[in-house]
Design a protein around this motif. Structure first.
Motif, PDB file in Angstrom:
ATOM      1  N   LEU A  38       0.873  -1.169   0.000  1.00 40.46           N
ATOM      2  CA  LEU A  38       0.000   0.000   0.000  1.00 40.46           C
ATOM      3  C   LEU A  38       0.910   1.218   0.000  1.00 40.46           C
ATOM      4  CD1 LEU A  38      -3.081   0.641   0.182  1.00 40.46           C
ATOM      5  CD2 LEU A  38      -2.738   0.903   2.658  1.00 40.46           C
ATOM      6  N   GLU A  39       0.667   2.150  -0.917  1.00 44.64           N
ATOM      7  CA  GLU A  39       1.601   3.262  -1.084  1.00 44.64           C
ATOM      8  C   GLU A  39       0.900   4.610  -1.097  1.00 44.64           C
ATOM      9  OE1 GLU A  39       4.577   5.131  -4.500  1.00 44.64           O
ATOM     10  OE2 GLU A  39       4.254   2.972  -4.453  1.00 44.64           O
ATOM     11  N   GLY A  40       1.554   5.574  -0.482  1.00 48.14           N
ATOM     12  CA  GLY A  40       1.173   6.971  -0.608  1.00 48.14           C
ATOM     13  C   GLY A  40       2.323   7.751  -1.213  1.00 48.14           C
ATOM     14  N   SER A  41       2.013   8.602  -2.177  1.00 41.96           N
ATOM     15  CA  SER A  41       3.042   9.336  -2.923  1.00 41.96           C
ATOM     16  C   SER A  41       2.875  10.837  -2.714  1.00 41.96           C
ATOM     17  CB  SER A  41       2.924   9.022  -4.417  1.00 41.96           C
ATOM     18  OG  SER A  41       2.964   7.638  -4.657  1.00 41.96           O
ATOM     19  N   ILE A  42       3.957  11.470  -2.301  1.00 43.14           N
ATOM     20  CA  ILE A  42       4.006  12.928  -2.149  1.00 43.14           C
ATOM     21  C   ILE A  42       4.945  13.455  -3.223  1.00 43.14           C
ATOM     22  CG2 ILE A  42       4.761  14.807  -0.652  1.00 43.14           C
ATOM     23  CD1 ILE A  42       4.137  12.924   1.731  1.00 43.14           C
ATOM     24  N   PHE A  43       4.485  14.373  -4.026  1.00 42.51           N
ATOM     25  CA  PHE A  43       5.263  14.819  -5.173  1.00 42.51           C
ATOM     26  C   PHE A  43       6.458  15.689  -4.804  1.00 42.51           C
ATOM     27  CE2 PHE A  43       1.009  14.584  -7.609  1.00 42.51           C
ATOM     28  CZ  PHE A  43       1.179  13.223  -7.782  1.00 42.51           C
ATOM     29  N   VAL A  44       6.349  16.451  -3.736  1.00 42.71           N
ATOM     30  CA  VAL A  44       7.406  17.412  -3.395  1.00 42.71           C
ATOM     31  C   VAL A  44       7.823  17.240  -1.940  1.00 42.71           C
ATOM     32  CG1 VAL A  44       8.022  19.846  -3.173  1.00 42.71           C
ATOM     33  CG2 VAL A  44       6.631  19.087  -5.116  1.00 42.71           C
ATOM     34  N   ALA A  45       9.075  16.832  -1.736  1.00 44.06           N
ATOM     35  CA  ALA A  45       9.678  16.765  -0.397  1.00 44.06           C
ATOM     36  C   ALA A  45      11.002  17.522  -0.467  1.00 44.06           C
ATOM     37  CB  ALA A  45       9.866  15.315   0.040  1.00 44.06           C
ATOM     38  N   GLY A  46      12.067  16.823  -0.851  1.00 47.06           N
ATOM     39  CA  GLY A  46      13.351  17.499  -1.022  1.00 47.06           C
ATOM     40  C   GLY A  46      13.304  18.572  -2.094  1.00 47.06           C
ATOM     41  N   ALA A  47      12.397  18.418  -3.053  1.00 49.45           N
ATOM     42  CA  ALA A  47      12.262  19.434  -4.095  1.00 49.45           C
ATOM     43  C   ALA A  47      11.856  20.788  -3.519  1.00 49.45           C
ATOM     44  CB  ALA A  47      11.240  18.988  -5.146  1.00 49.45           C
ATOM     45  N   ALA A  48      11.183  20.789  -2.355  1.00 48.65           N
ATOM     46  CA  ALA A  48      10.840  22.059  -1.709  1.00 48.65           C
ATOM     47  C   ALA A  48      12.095  22.760  -1.209  1.00 48.65           C
ATOM     48  CB  ALA A  48       9.875  21.817  -0.553  1.00 48.65           C
ATOM     49  N   LEU A  49      13.029  21.975  -0.657  1.00 49.68           N
ATOM     50  CA  LEU A  49      14.296  22.564  -0.210  1.00 49.68           C
ATOM     51  C   LEU A  49      15.108  23.045  -1.400  1.00 49.68           C
ATOM     52  CD1 LEU A  49      15.223  22.770   2.803  1.00 49.68           C
ATOM     53  CD2 LEU A  49      13.327  21.199   2.405  1.00 49.68           C
ATOM     54  N   GLN A  50      15.042  22.275  -2.494  1.00 54.08           N
ATOM     55  CA  GLN A  50      15.734  22.689  -3.720  1.00 54.08           C
ATOM     56  C   GLN A  50      15.172  24.018  -4.222  1.00 54.08           C
ATOM     57  OE1 GLN A  50      15.099  20.251  -7.280  1.00 54.08           O
ATOM     58  NE2 GLN A  50      17.314  20.116  -7.521  1.00 54.08           N
ATOM     59  N   TRP A  51      13.846  24.183  -4.124  1.00 54.57           N
ATOM     60  CA  TRP A  51      13.230  25.442  -4.535  1.00 54.57           C
ATOM     61  C   TRP A  51      13.641  26.582  -3.614  1.00 54.57           C
ATOM     62  CZ3 TRP A  51       9.197  28.155  -1.853  1.00 54.57           C
ATOM     63  CH2 TRP A  51       8.689  29.248  -2.562  1.00 54.57           C
ATOM     64  N   LEU A  52      13.672  26.342  -2.312  1.00 56.94           N
ATOM     65  CA  LEU A  52      14.111  27.370  -1.369  1.00 56.94           C
ATOM     66  C   LEU A  52      15.557  27.785  -1.634  1.00 56.94           C
ATOM     67  CD1 LEU A  52      12.533  25.919   1.895  1.00 56.94           C
ATOM     68  CD2 LEU A  52      11.819  28.015   0.718  1.00 56.94           C
ATOM     69  N   ARG A  53      16.348  26.815  -2.104  1.00 58.35           N
ATOM     70  CA  ARG A  53      17.762  27.095  -2.401  1.00 58.35           C
ATOM     71  C   ARG A  53      17.941  27.768  -3.757  1.00 58.35           C
ATOM     72  NH1 ARG A  53      21.131  21.911  -3.733  1.00 58.35           N
ATOM     73  NH2 ARG A  53      20.012  22.290  -5.699  1.00 58.35           N
ATOM     74  N   ASP A  54      17.358  27.182  -4.804  1.00 62.61           N
ATOM     75  CA  ASP A  54      17.614  27.630  -6.170  1.00 62.61           C
ATOM     76  C   ASP A  54      16.557  28.590  -6.700  1.00 62.61           C
ATOM     77  OD1 ASP A  54      19.731  25.833  -6.044  1.00 62.61           O
ATOM     78  OD2 ASP A  54      18.619  24.232  -7.059  1.00 62.61           O
ATOM     79  N   GLY A  55      15.309  28.408  -6.252  1.00 60.76           N
ATOM     80  CA  GLY A  55      14.218  29.210  -6.789  1.00 60.76           C
ATOM     81  C   GLY A  55      14.150  30.593  -6.188  1.00 60.76           C
ATOM     82  N   ILE A  56      14.128  30.659  -4.848  1.00 64.87           N
ATOM     83  CA  ILE A  56      14.031  31.970  -4.197  1.00 64.87           C
ATOM     84  C   ILE A  56      15.266  32.290  -3.343  1.00 64.87           C
ATOM     85  CG2 ILE A  56      11.525  32.009  -4.254  1.00 64.87           C
ATOM     86  CD1 ILE A  56      11.474  31.142  -1.364  1.00 64.87           C
ATOM     87  N   ARG A  57      16.228  31.382  -3.346  1.00 61.04           N
ATOM     88  CA  ARG A  57      17.570  31.614  -2.800  1.00 61.04           C
ATOM     89  C   ARG A  57      17.567  32.073  -1.341  1.00 61.04           C
ATOM     90  NH1 ARG A  57      21.144  33.777  -7.981  1.00 61.04           N
ATOM     91  NH2 ARG A  57      20.334  32.186  -9.411  1.00 61.04           N
ATOM     92  N   LEU A  58      16.766  31.394  -0.541  1.00 61.56           N
ATOM     93  CA  LEU A  58      16.760  31.705   0.891  1.00 61.56           C
ATOM     94  C   LEU A  58      17.905  31.012   1.614  1.00 61.56           C
ATOM     95  CD1 LEU A  58      12.986  31.601   1.898  1.00 61.56           C
ATOM     96  CD2 LEU A  58      14.358  33.506   1.019  1.00 61.56           C
TER      97      LEU A  58
END
Length: 497
Positions: free
Chosen positions: A300-320
Motif C-alpha cells: 500500500l503506497e502513498g506518494s508525495i510529489f514534493v519533499a526534497g524538491a521544496a528545499l531545492q526550490w528554497l535554495r535555487d528558486g528563491i535563494r533563501l
C-alpha cells in the motif's frame, strides 16, 4: 565467485552508481546531476540521452574508484524514477520526444475526462492505481498523439516504450533486450497487478499498441547482459525495481505490516501487505512491492510529489539558503509553532488528495516572518504530508505502527527526523546504510546471482544507526497538524477526483 554488485540508481535529478560488497558496504560511488526542463505550467521533462550518458559516466567512475574491472562484478541492478515515460526508436535507441517525468501534469484534463466517463473504478480494480497524470499511460498516449508519425511508426513495430529502467536496459544491452520488472510495470496504468500481465482492455482504453511494451519479469531475474564495449566485459543484469520498491527491499521490510518512507525529491511511503492486495478506501495506491520466483508481494503506497524538491526550490528558486543542509541549523533556531505553513503543491497534490490543479502557497506570514520560519515550514511540510499518508493507511485498516524506517537524502537532517517522529507519534529508524534504494536493487541482483541465499540473510544484515522517539505533547502535535490541514484546504482547487 565474485561478490561485488553494481547498482544503478537513476533518479529524478541525478544518476548514481554504487559498488557494494557482499556485506552491503559501499565500496565506491559516483553521482552526476542532469538538467530539468519545465516547458510549460506543470510540465516536467528530461532529455533521455542526457540520462543515458550520465548513467554511463557514473558506472565507469564507480568501477574506477572501486579499482574493479567489469569481470569482477557479479551483477548489475537497476533502480529508477518510476512512471517517467520514454518512447524510442528501436533501431537507434534514440528517444523520439523528451522523457515526460512522473511529476508532469500535462494530461490532467485527459485523466479528468476518463474519470467523468466512469472509467476509474475499473482501472483501479485492475491496476490498484487512480486516473492521474502521475502514471505512464496518458503520458505515452500524449507522445503517440503529438509526435508526427509516431502512431504509424508504432504500428510498424519501429518504436519501443518503457519507463527509465527499460530504456537503460535497452541501451546497456545494445538494443538486444526489451524488458521491465513487475514493480515498474505496475506503475503504468496498463498492467493487471492481480493477473500479472499487460491488460488488453486497458491498452484499448488508452489506445496503446501492444508492440511497444516490454516483457515483464520478476524483480530478481536474468534481464540480459551489458554490451562488452561499455565496460570492457559483459556484466549480467539481474535485478530491477522501481526506486520506492527497491527502498522497501533495501530496508528489509519483508514482513506484512512493515513500513518504510523515502525522502528524496518526493516522499513515498510503502507498507508491505503480503500476498494480499489491500484495496484503499482513502485514495492510496495498491501496488506491487516486489515479485520473486513468480510470487507477488503487494504493498500500500502513498506518494508525495514534493519533499526534497521544496528545499531545492528554497535554495535555487528563491535563494533563501545556499545549501539544503543549511535548513537544519535554521530550524534549530526557529519556534516550530511559528504559524507559518508552506504547502509545496508546485505540481499539484499527491496522495491522499490527488489534486493536479492545486498550487503551492506560503500561509501564516506576519511582519516577524523571516527566512528561518519559511525554511522550517518547508521541512515541516514533509512531515505533515507523511502524517497525511499514515492517517490514510490507518483508516484503510493497515494496523497500528510502532516504527517507521526512513531513507533518502533528507534523513541526514536530525531536526527533520525528530520532528517527523513527533508529528507522527511513532519511532523513526534511520538505517546504517541510508542508500537503501541502491542497496535494495543490489540485493535483488545478489539473490539472482547466488551472492545471497535468501531474505533471512538480508533481514539479519539490516541495522539502525539511530532511533528518533516521539517526545511532543499530544495537544501540541494535534494543534500543529490541524494548522496544516487548514493550509491544505486553502490551496485545493476543488477539481480533485
Amino acid at each position: 565467485m565474485t561478490a561485488h554488485l553494481l547498482a544503478i540508481d537513476q533518479g529524478t535529478t541525478s544518476s548514481r552508481a554504487i559498488v557494494f560488497d557482499a556485506a552491503g558496504r559501499v565500496l565506491a560511488q559516483a553521482q552526476q546531476e542532469f538538467r530539468q526542463y519545465f516547458p510549460g505550467d506543470g510540465w516536467v521533462e528530461h532529455d533521455g540521452e542526457e540520462i543515458w550518458q550520465s548513467v554511463l559516466a557514473v558506472c565507469r567512475a564507480a568501477l574506477r574508484q572501486a579499482g574493479l574491472e567489469a569481470r569482477q562484478i557479479a551483477a548489475i541492478g537497476i533502480t529508477n524514477q518510476r512512471e517517467t515515460t520514454l518512447v524510442w526508436d528501436a533501431a537507434t535507441g534514440m528517444p523520439i520526444h523528451p522523457a515526460i517525468v512522473w511529476q508532469d501534469r500535462r494530461t490532467a484534463a485527459e485523466c479528468a475526462a476518463l474519470r467523468a466517463a466512469g472509467h476509474e473504478p475499473r482501472v483501479a480494480a485492475k491496476t490498484g492505481l487512480l486516473l492521474d497524470p502521475y502514471f505512464s499511460a496518458t503520458k505515452l498516449r500524449w507522445i503517440l498523439d503529438r509526435v508526427p508519425g509516431a502512431r504509424e511508426r508504432a504500428a510498424r513495430g519501429e518504436l519501443r516504450f518503457g519507463t527509465v529502467d527499460s530504456f537503460l536496459l535497452w541501451r546497456l544491452t545494445g538494443g538486444r533486450v526489451h524488458r521491465t520488472d513487475a514493480s515498474n510495470a505496475a506503475r503504468t496504468l496498463l498492467f493487471d497487478i492481480h493477473r500479472q500481465r499487460w491488460d488488453a482492455e486497458l491498452l484499448a482504453l488508452f489506445d496503446i499498441p501492444p508492440s511497444l511494451l516490454p516483457e515483464v519479469l520478476d524483480c530478481a531475474a536474468e534481464f540480459g547482459a551489458s554490451d562488452p564495449a561499455l565496460f570492457g566485459a559483459a556484466i549480467p543484469i539481474r535485478g530491477m525495481a522501481g526506486d520506492q520498491q527497491a527502498a522497501l527491499f533495501g530496508q528489509a521490510c519483508f514482513a506484512p505490516g512493515m513500513l518504510k518512507s523515502t525522502y528524496g525529491t518526493g516522499c513515498f511511503m510503502i507498507r508491505n501487505t503480503g500476498a494480499t492486495p489491500l484495496v484503499s478506501r482513502h485514495r492510496l495506491l495498491t501496488t506491487v512491492g516486489y515479485r520473486l520466483q513468480g510470487e507477488t508481494t503487494y504493498a500500500l503506497e502513498g506518494s508525495i510529489f514534493v519533499a526534497g524538491a521544496a528545499l531545492q526550490w528554497l535554495r535555487d528558486g528563491i535563494r533563501l539558503i545556499e545549501h539544503a543542509s543549511d535548513s537544519e541549523a535554521l530550524a534549530e533556531q526557529t519556534d516550530m509553532a511559528s504559524g507559518v505553513y508552506l504547502v509545496p503543491a508546485f505540481t499539484g497534490l499527491g496522495a491522499p488528495w490527488w489534486d493536479p490543479q492545486a498550487r503551492g502557497a506560503i500561509l501564516g506570514l506576519t511582519r516577524d516572518t523571516g527566512i528561518k520560519e519559511i525554511v522550517t515550514a518547508g521541512l515541516q511540510a514533509v512531515c505533515y504530508q507523511s502524517r497525511d499518508l499514515l492517517e490514510a493507511m490507518r483508516l484503510d485498516g493497515a494496523g497500528a505502527l510502532t516504527a517507521l524506517r526512513v531513507d533518502g537524502g533528507m534523513v541526514a537532517n536530525n531536526w527533520l527526523m525528530q520532528f517527523l517522529a513527533d508529528i507522527l507519534g511513532v519511532a523513526v529508524e534511520r538505517p546504517q546504510v541510508i542508500e537503501t534504494t541502491a542497496l535494495g536493487v543490489a540485493s535483488l541482483a545478489g539473490l539472482q546471482s547466488g551472492v545471497y541465499q535468501g531474505l533471512d540473510e538480508l533481514t539479519a544484515r539490516w541495522q539502525a544507526s539511530r532511533r528518533f522517539l516521539p517526545g511532543m505533547a499530544e495537544e501540541r502535535r494535534q494543534a500543529l497538524y490541524a494548522g496544516w490541514q487548514d493550509a491544505v484546504r486553502r490551496v485545493r482547487s476543488g477539481a480533485a477526483g
